[in-house]
Design a protein around this motif. Structure first.
Motif, PDB file in Angstrom:
ATOM      1  N   LEU A 174      32.606  38.270  43.554  1.00  0.00           N
ATOM      2  CA  LEU A 174      33.995  37.881  43.759  1.00  0.00           C
ATOM      3  C   LEU A 174      34.820  38.085  42.493  1.00  0.00           C
ATOM      4  O   LEU A 174      35.973  38.527  42.560  1.00  0.00           O
ATOM      5  CB  LEU A 174      34.074  36.423  44.222  1.00  0.00           C
ATOM      6  CG  LEU A 174      35.478  35.849  44.428  1.00  0.00           C
ATOM      7  CD1 LEU A 174      36.250  36.668  45.472  1.00  0.00           C
ATOM      8  CD2 LEU A 174      35.406  34.396  44.831  1.00  0.00           C
ATOM      9  N   GLU A 175      34.257  37.776  41.360  1.00  0.00           N
ATOM     10  CA  GLU A 175      34.981  37.934  40.101  1.00  0.00           C
ATOM     11  C   GLU A 175      35.439  39.381  39.900  1.00  0.00           C
ATOM     12  O   GLU A 175      36.545  39.629  39.424  1.00  0.00           O
ATOM     13  CB  GLU A 175      34.113  37.496  38.909  1.00  0.00           C
ATOM     14  CG  GLU A 175      33.746  36.039  38.912  1.00  0.00           C
ATOM     15  CD  GLU A 175      32.556  35.728  39.832  1.00  0.00           C
ATOM     16  OE1 GLU A 175      31.786  36.642  40.204  1.00  0.00           O
ATOM     17  OE2 GLU A 175      32.414  34.543  40.195  1.00  0.00           O
ATOM     18  N   ASP A 176      34.595  40.335  40.270  1.00  0.00           N
ATOM     19  CA  ASP A 176      34.949  41.753  40.143  1.00  0.00           C
ATOM     20  C   ASP A 176      36.085  42.129  41.085  1.00  0.00           C
ATOM     21  O   ASP A 176      36.973  42.903  40.725  1.00  0.00           O
ATOM     22  CB  ASP A 176      33.737  42.637  40.424  1.00  0.00           C
ATOM     23  CG  ASP A 176      32.652  42.501  39.368  1.00  0.00           C
ATOM     24  OD1 ASP A 176      32.890  41.820  38.345  1.00  0.00           O
ATOM     25  OD2 ASP A 176      31.560  43.067  39.575  1.00  0.00           O
ATOM     26  N   VAL A 177      36.059  41.589  42.294  1.00  0.00           N
ATOM     27  CA  VAL A 177      37.123  41.880  43.258  1.00  0.00           C
ATOM     28  C   VAL A 177      38.448  41.309  42.759  1.00  0.00           C
ATOM     29  O   VAL A 177      39.480  41.987  42.793  1.00  0.00           O
ATOM     30  CB  VAL A 177      36.776  41.297  44.648  1.00  0.00           C
ATOM     31  CG1 VAL A 177      37.952  41.446  45.608  1.00  0.00           C
ATOM     32  CG2 VAL A 177      35.531  41.953  45.206  1.00  0.00           C
ATOM     33  N   LEU A 178      38.411  40.066  42.288  1.00  0.00           N
ATOM     34  CA  LEU A 178      39.634  39.444  41.778  1.00  0.00           C
ATOM     35  C   LEU A 178      40.204  40.216  40.605  1.00  0.00           C
ATOM     36  O   LEU A 178      41.422  40.428  40.515  1.00  0.00           O
ATOM     37  CB  LEU A 178      39.351  37.991  41.373  1.00  0.00           C
ATOM     38  CG  LEU A 178      38.974  37.042  42.506  1.00  0.00           C
ATOM     39  CD1 LEU A 178      38.601  35.668  41.950  1.00  0.00           C
ATOM     40  CD2 LEU A 178      40.083  36.918  43.521  1.00  0.00           C
ATOM     41  N   LYS A 179      39.332  40.663  39.709  1.00  0.00           N
ATOM     42  CA  LYS A 179      39.778  41.430  38.554  1.00  0.00           C
ATOM     43  C   LYS A 179      40.349  42.778  38.985  1.00  0.00           C
ATOM     44  O   LYS A 179      41.405  43.203  38.512  1.00  0.00           O
ATOM     45  CB  LYS A 179      38.617  41.635  37.581  1.00  0.00           C
ATOM     46  CG  LYS A 179      39.023  42.284  36.271  1.00  0.00           C
ATOM     47  CD  LYS A 179      37.824  42.500  35.363  1.00  0.00           C
ATOM     48  CE  LYS A 179      37.267  41.158  34.927  1.00  0.00           C
ATOM     49  NZ  LYS A 179      36.162  41.296  33.959  1.00  0.00           N
ATOM     50  N   ARG A 180      39.666  43.455  39.893  1.00  0.00           N
ATOM     51  CA  ARG A 180      40.091  44.779  40.337  1.00  0.00           C
ATOM     52  C   ARG A 180      41.497  44.755  40.955  1.00  0.00           C
ATOM     53  O   ARG A 180      42.287  45.667  40.775  1.00  0.00           O
ATOM     54  CB  ARG A 180      39.098  45.321  41.355  1.00  0.00           C
ATOM     55  CG  ARG A 180      39.446  46.677  41.889  1.00  0.00           C
ATOM     56  CD  ARG A 180      38.393  47.192  42.814  1.00  0.00           C
ATOM     57  NE  ARG A 180      38.676  48.544  43.214  1.00  0.00           N
ATOM     58  CZ  ARG A 180      37.882  49.284  43.932  1.00  0.00           C
ATOM     59  NH1 ARG A 180      36.721  48.808  44.319  1.00  0.00           N
ATOM     60  NH2 ARG A 180      38.214  50.502  44.257  1.00  0.00           N
ATOM     61  N   TYR A 181      41.801  43.692  41.703  1.00  0.00           N
ATOM     62  CA  TYR A 181      43.107  43.602  42.376  1.00  0.00           C
ATOM     63  C   TYR A 181      44.074  42.679  41.641  1.00  0.00           C
ATOM     64  O   TYR A 181      45.074  42.246  42.209  1.00  0.00           O
ATOM     65  CB  TYR A 181      42.911  43.172  43.835  1.00  0.00           C
ATOM     66  CG  TYR A 181      42.173  44.229  44.620  1.00  0.00           C
ATOM     67  CD1 TYR A 181      42.832  45.374  45.039  1.00  0.00           C
ATOM     68  CD2 TYR A 181      40.808  44.102  44.916  1.00  0.00           C
ATOM     69  CE1 TYR A 181      42.165  46.367  45.737  1.00  0.00           C
ATOM     70  CE2 TYR A 181      40.137  45.093  45.621  1.00  0.00           C
ATOM     71  CZ  TYR A 181      40.821  46.223  46.032  1.00  0.00           C
ATOM     72  OH  TYR A 181      40.147  47.199  46.716  1.00  0.00           O
ATOM     73  N   ASP A 182      43.762  42.383  40.390  1.00  0.00           N
ATOM     74  CA  ASP A 182      44.621  41.578  39.536  1.00  0.00           C
ATOM     75  C   ASP A 182      44.997  40.250  40.192  1.00  0.00           C
ATOM     76  O   ASP A 182      46.159  39.870  40.251  1.00  0.00           O
ATOM     77  CB  ASP A 182      45.888  42.366  39.163  1.00  0.00           C
ATOM     78  CG  ASP A 182      46.606  41.763  37.953  1.00  0.00           C
ATOM     79  OD1 ASP A 182      45.921  41.141  37.112  1.00  0.00           O
ATOM     80  OD2 ASP A 182      47.829  41.915  37.877  1.00  0.00           O
ATOM     81  N   LEU A 183      43.973  39.546  40.692  1.00  0.00           N
ATOM     82  CA  LEU A 183      44.170  38.278  41.374  1.00  0.00           C
ATOM     83  C   LEU A 183      43.602  37.108  40.596  1.00  0.00           C
ATOM     84  O   LEU A 183      43.484  36.008  41.133  1.00  0.00           O
ATOM     85  CB  LEU A 183      43.535  38.327  42.774  1.00  0.00           C
ATOM     86  CG  LEU A 183      44.107  39.380  43.722  1.00  0.00           C
ATOM     87  CD1 LEU A 183      43.271  39.446  44.982  1.00  0.00           C
ATOM     88  CD2 LEU A 183      45.550  39.073  44.048  1.00  0.00           C
ATOM     89  N   GLU A 184      43.268  37.345  39.356  1.00  0.00           N
ATOM     90  CA  GLU A 184      42.713  36.278  38.534  1.00  0.00           C
ATOM     91  C   GLU A 184      43.787  35.242  38.228  1.00  0.00           C
ATOM     92  O   GLU A 184      44.960  35.554  38.168  1.00  0.00           O
ATOM     93  CB  GLU A 184      42.141  36.832  37.244  1.00  0.00           C
ATOM     94  CG  GLU A 184      40.974  37.785  37.455  1.00  0.00           C
ATOM     95  CD  GLU A 184      40.517  38.427  36.172  1.00  0.00           C
ATOM     96  OE1 GLU A 184      39.385  38.137  35.776  1.00  0.00           O
ATOM     97  OE2 GLU A 184      41.295  39.185  35.587  1.00  0.00           O
ATOM     98  N   ASP A 185      43.340  34.002  38.046  1.00  0.00           N
ATOM     99  CA  ASP A 185      44.304  32.924  37.719  1.00  0.00           C
ATOM    100  C   ASP A 185      44.944  33.132  36.379  1.00  0.00           C
ATOM    101  O   ASP A 185      44.519  33.566  35.435  1.00  0.00           O
ATOM    102  CB  ASP A 185      43.605  31.557  37.752  1.00  0.00           C
ATOM    103  CG  ASP A 185      43.257  31.176  39.188  1.00  0.00           C
ATOM    104  OD1 ASP A 185      43.975  31.604  40.092  1.00  0.00           O
ATOM    105  OD2 ASP A 185      42.270  30.425  39.355  1.00  0.00           O
TER     106      ASP A 185
END
Length: 74
Positions: free
Chosen positions: A63-74
């Motif tokens: 999940l962390e990779d997906v969030l980073k890839r789509y710039d969805l990190e907090d």
């Protein structure tokens, strides 16, 4: 064009609904497909993906990779 065979009971219910409402059976069949196709796609594609992961033919993505890839990190 799509032709489907329905169990008798389902066919009777659909026919009755169409007669009572003045709409066609095709209208209601289309409505049902449109409302549920997204869910069916999600379910069957997820099951296929899980099968591939369990068989070692694919790797899960953290999940962390997906969030980073789509710039969805907090």
């Amino acid at each position: 064009m799509l032709a489907i065979r329905l169990p008798d009971e389902l066919e009777k219910r659909l026919d009755n609904l169409a007669k009572l409402t003045g709409r066609t059976k095709t209208f209601y069949a289309r409505q049902a497909i449109e409302r549920h196709l997204d869910d069916l796609e999600d379910l069957y594609l997820a099951e296929q993906r899980l099968t591939e992961i369990c068989a070692g033919r694919s790797q899960p993505i953290p999940l962390e990779d997906v969030l980073k890839r789509y710039d969805l990190e907090d």
